[in-house]
Motif scaffolding. Structure first.
Motif, PDB file in Angstrom:
ATOM      1  N   ARG A  79       0.608  -1.194   0.038  1.00  9.85           N
ATOM      2  CA  ARG A  79      -0.015  -0.156  -0.041  1.00  9.85           C
ATOM      3  C   ARG A  79       0.899   1.202   0.091  1.00  9.85           C
ATOM      4  O   ARG A  79       0.509   2.160  -0.763  1.00  9.85           O
ATOM      5  CB  ARG A  79      -0.895   0.075   1.178  1.00  9.85           C
ATOM      6  CG  ARG A  79      -1.893   1.158   1.303  1.00  9.85           C
ATOM      7  CD  ARG A  79      -2.667   1.175   2.547  1.00  9.85           C
ATOM      8  NE  ARG A  79      -3.588  -0.042   2.647  1.00  9.85           N
ATOM      9  CZ  ARG A  79      -3.435  -0.887   3.594  1.00  9.85           C
ATOM     10  NH1 ARG A  79      -2.648  -0.791   4.559  1.00  9.85           N
ATOM     11  NH2 ARG A  79      -4.269  -1.950   3.701  1.00  9.85           N
ATOM     12  N   HIS A  80       2.054   1.078   0.738  1.00 16.96           N
ATOM     13  CA  HIS A  80       2.900   2.354   0.648  1.00 16.96           C
ATOM     14  C   HIS A  80       3.509   2.501  -0.403  1.00 16.96           C
ATOM     15  O   HIS A  80       3.497   3.723  -0.832  1.00 16.96           O
ATOM     16  CB  HIS A  80       4.008   2.124   1.965  1.00 16.96           C
ATOM     17  CG  HIS A  80       4.763   3.315   2.131  1.00 16.96           C
ATOM     18  ND1 HIS A  80       4.450   4.418   3.025  1.00 16.96           N
ATOM     19  CD2 HIS A  80       6.034   3.775   1.523  1.00 16.96           C
ATOM     20  CE1 HIS A  80       5.612   5.437   2.696  1.00 16.96           C
ATOM     21  NE2 HIS A  80       6.352   4.793   2.018  1.00 16.96           N
ATOM     22  N   THR A 119       2.477   1.925  -3.596  1.00 16.16           N
ATOM     23  CA  THR A 119       1.536   2.141  -4.601  1.00 16.16           C
ATOM     24  C   THR A 119       0.690   3.417  -4.491  1.00 16.16           C
ATOM     25  O   THR A 119       0.469   4.103  -5.093  1.00 16.16           O
ATOM     26  CB  THR A 119       0.574   0.945  -4.709  1.00 16.16           C
ATOM     27  OG1 THR A 119      -0.081   0.549  -3.649  1.00 16.16           O
ATOM     28  CG2 THR A 119       1.372  -0.426  -5.357  1.00 16.16           C
ATOM     29  N   GLN A 120       0.160   3.480  -3.025  1.00 19.01           N
ATOM     30  CA  GLN A 120      -0.565   4.824  -2.566  1.00 19.01           C
ATOM     31  C   GLN A 120       0.343   5.865  -2.226  1.00 19.01           C
ATOM     32  O   GLN A 120      -0.020   6.981  -2.714  1.00 19.01           O
ATOM     33  CB  GLN A 120      -1.598   4.387  -1.906  1.00 19.01           C
ATOM     34  CG  GLN A 120      -2.437   3.115  -2.414  1.00 19.01           C
ATOM     35  CD  GLN A 120      -3.614   2.690  -1.420  1.00 19.01           C
ATOM     36  OE1 GLN A 120      -3.813   3.434  -0.270  1.00 19.01           O
ATOM     37  NE2 GLN A 120      -4.161   1.708  -1.582  1.00 19.01           N
ATOM     38  N   VAL A 121       1.146   5.827  -1.349  1.00 14.18           N
ATOM     39  CA  VAL A 121       1.851   6.674  -0.926  1.00 14.18           C
ATOM     40  C   VAL A 121       2.965   7.313  -1.826  1.00 14.18           C
ATOM     41  O   VAL A 121       3.247   8.631  -2.196  1.00 14.18           O
ATOM     42  CB  VAL A 121       2.586   6.488   0.529  1.00 14.18           C
ATOM     43  CG1 VAL A 121       3.210   7.631   1.151  1.00 14.18           C
ATOM     44  CG2 VAL A 121       1.562   6.060   1.796  1.00 14.18           C
ATOM     45  N   GLY A 141       3.177   6.185  -5.066  1.00 15.46           N
ATOM     46  CA  GLY A 141       2.890   5.939  -6.327  1.00 15.46           C
ATOM     47  C   GLY A 141       3.693   5.690  -7.376  1.00 15.46           C
ATOM     48  O   GLY A 141       3.705   6.011  -8.318  1.00 15.46           O
ATOM     49  N   LYS A 152       5.464   3.449  -9.934  1.00 13.14           N
ATOM     50  CA  LYS A 152       5.178   2.486 -11.087  1.00 13.14           C
ATOM     51  C   LYS A 152       6.100   1.573 -11.578  1.00 13.14           C
ATOM     52  O   LYS A 152       7.338   1.582 -11.188  1.00 13.14           O
ATOM     53  CB  LYS A 152       4.881   3.333 -12.334  1.00 13.14           C
ATOM     54  CG  LYS A 152       4.035   4.712 -11.767  1.00 13.14           C
ATOM     55  CD  LYS A 152       2.690   4.210 -11.564  1.00 13.14           C
ATOM     56  CE  LYS A 152       1.653   5.733 -11.424  1.00 13.14           C
ATOM     57  NZ  LYS A 152       0.307   5.053 -10.805  1.00 13.14           N
ATOM     58  N   GLN A 205      -2.240  -6.230  -6.837  1.00 19.80           N
ATOM     59  CA  GLN A 205      -2.909  -5.941  -5.686  1.00 19.80           C
ATOM     60  C   GLN A 205      -2.219  -6.396  -4.371  1.00 19.80           C
ATOM     61  O   GLN A 205      -2.149  -5.841  -3.289  1.00 19.80           O
ATOM     62  CB  GLN A 205      -4.443  -6.121  -5.487  1.00 19.80           C
ATOM     63  CG  GLN A 205      -5.113  -5.718  -4.453  1.00 19.80           C
ATOM     64  CD  GLN A 205      -6.679  -5.979  -4.624  1.00 19.80           C
ATOM     65  OE1 GLN A 205      -7.108  -6.688  -5.386  1.00 19.80           O
ATOM     66  NE2 GLN A 205      -7.468  -5.469  -3.527  1.00 19.80           N
TER      67      GLN A 205
END
Length: 255
Positions: free
Chosen positions: A25-26, A28-30, A32, A34, A58
């Motif tokens: 999560r960190h 991919t979301q924090v 970002g 790629k 995921q």
């Protein structure tokens, strides 16, 4: 997280995978991040380095071109004895002390430590808090953490063996300041009669620090600690929360 730490089993032959939910999560979301971008990673207990993101799902991030070539920063030659604080404060303190590079942490009982604190589920999550601190401080080597539920037997039977290069106990009502303590030790260590002291001695820093929980130590505890070689010191006229006192004191080792 300033780096992503992975267990050894997640790294093999210049490839690695991130499968912890919080880390995925960190990234991919924090961050970002790629596919094709680089990440700072490390192996728990090992080296630090870089890797490239090969694929993202995921539940898992696959890494390639893993290069772990950088040694972690050295630990502070420091043991912190901390009266077990309130559970919600414990997480932040363990994270902060780990990020600062403390080598050994001893959580101890004190008069002002409530008995219920020792039954807190937070004590079962110390490894989790350590990992957060390591990733914050970009380190891979965890501090050693010990739990001591009996104050007097620990102080009388074990503490003296831990005092290898000076010791202090934080006490806001002490007559001596931490600054004066450091200055005096620095001058003493520069004596021609002691030419081979470790550099930490030259800067006057002790190897052991005792810090109380909210409300501090009682007089009996101060006396017992002092009898084992811990010098009471204060860091100014203000009464600080445990978190503030820990960071204010330990910050001296980073200067």
């Amino acid at each position: 997280m300033n780096c992503i730490l992975l267990p050894a089993e997640n790294i093999a032959h210049e490839t690695a995978q991130i499968n912890a939910v919080s880390q995925v999560r960190h990234v991919t979301q924090v961050l970002g991040a790629k596919v094709g971008e680089s990440l700072k990673i490390g192996q728990i207990g090992g080296q630090l380095g870089m890797a490239s993101i090969e694929s993202i799902t995921q539940d898992c991030i696959q890494l390639c071109d893993v290069q772990l070539t950088t040694a972690p920063p050295p630990k502070l030659e420091l043991t912190v004895i901390l009266a077990l604080p309130r559970p919600k404060v414990l997480r932040r303190l363990i994270m902060d002390m780990t990020a600062l590079g403390v080598r050994d942490i001893i959580l101890i009982n004190s008069y002002r430590t409530q008995k219920s604190y020792w039954q807190s589920p937070m004590l079962e999550r110390l490894d989790e808090f350590v990992l957060e601190g390591l990733q914050q401080g970009v380190d891979t080597i965890a501090p050693s953490i010990y739990l001591k539920k009996r104050f007097k037997p620990f102080v009388e039977d074990e503490l003296a063996h831990l005092v290898t290069n000076g010791a202090i106990v934080a006490h806001p009502y002490s007559t001596q300041s931490f600054a004066h303590y450091i200055k005096k030790r620095s001058l003493d260590s520069l004596s021609p009669a002691q030419p081979d002291l470790h550099m930490q001695s030259v800067y006057g820093l002790p190897s052991l620090v005792c810090i109380g929980a909210e409300g501090g130590w009682i007089d009996y505890e101060i006396a017992l600690l002092a009898a084992q070689g811990c010098t009471p010191v204060h860091i100014g006229p203000r009464i600080l929360r445990t978190e503030a006192a820990v960071n204010a004191l330990l910050g001296q080792w980073l200067l």
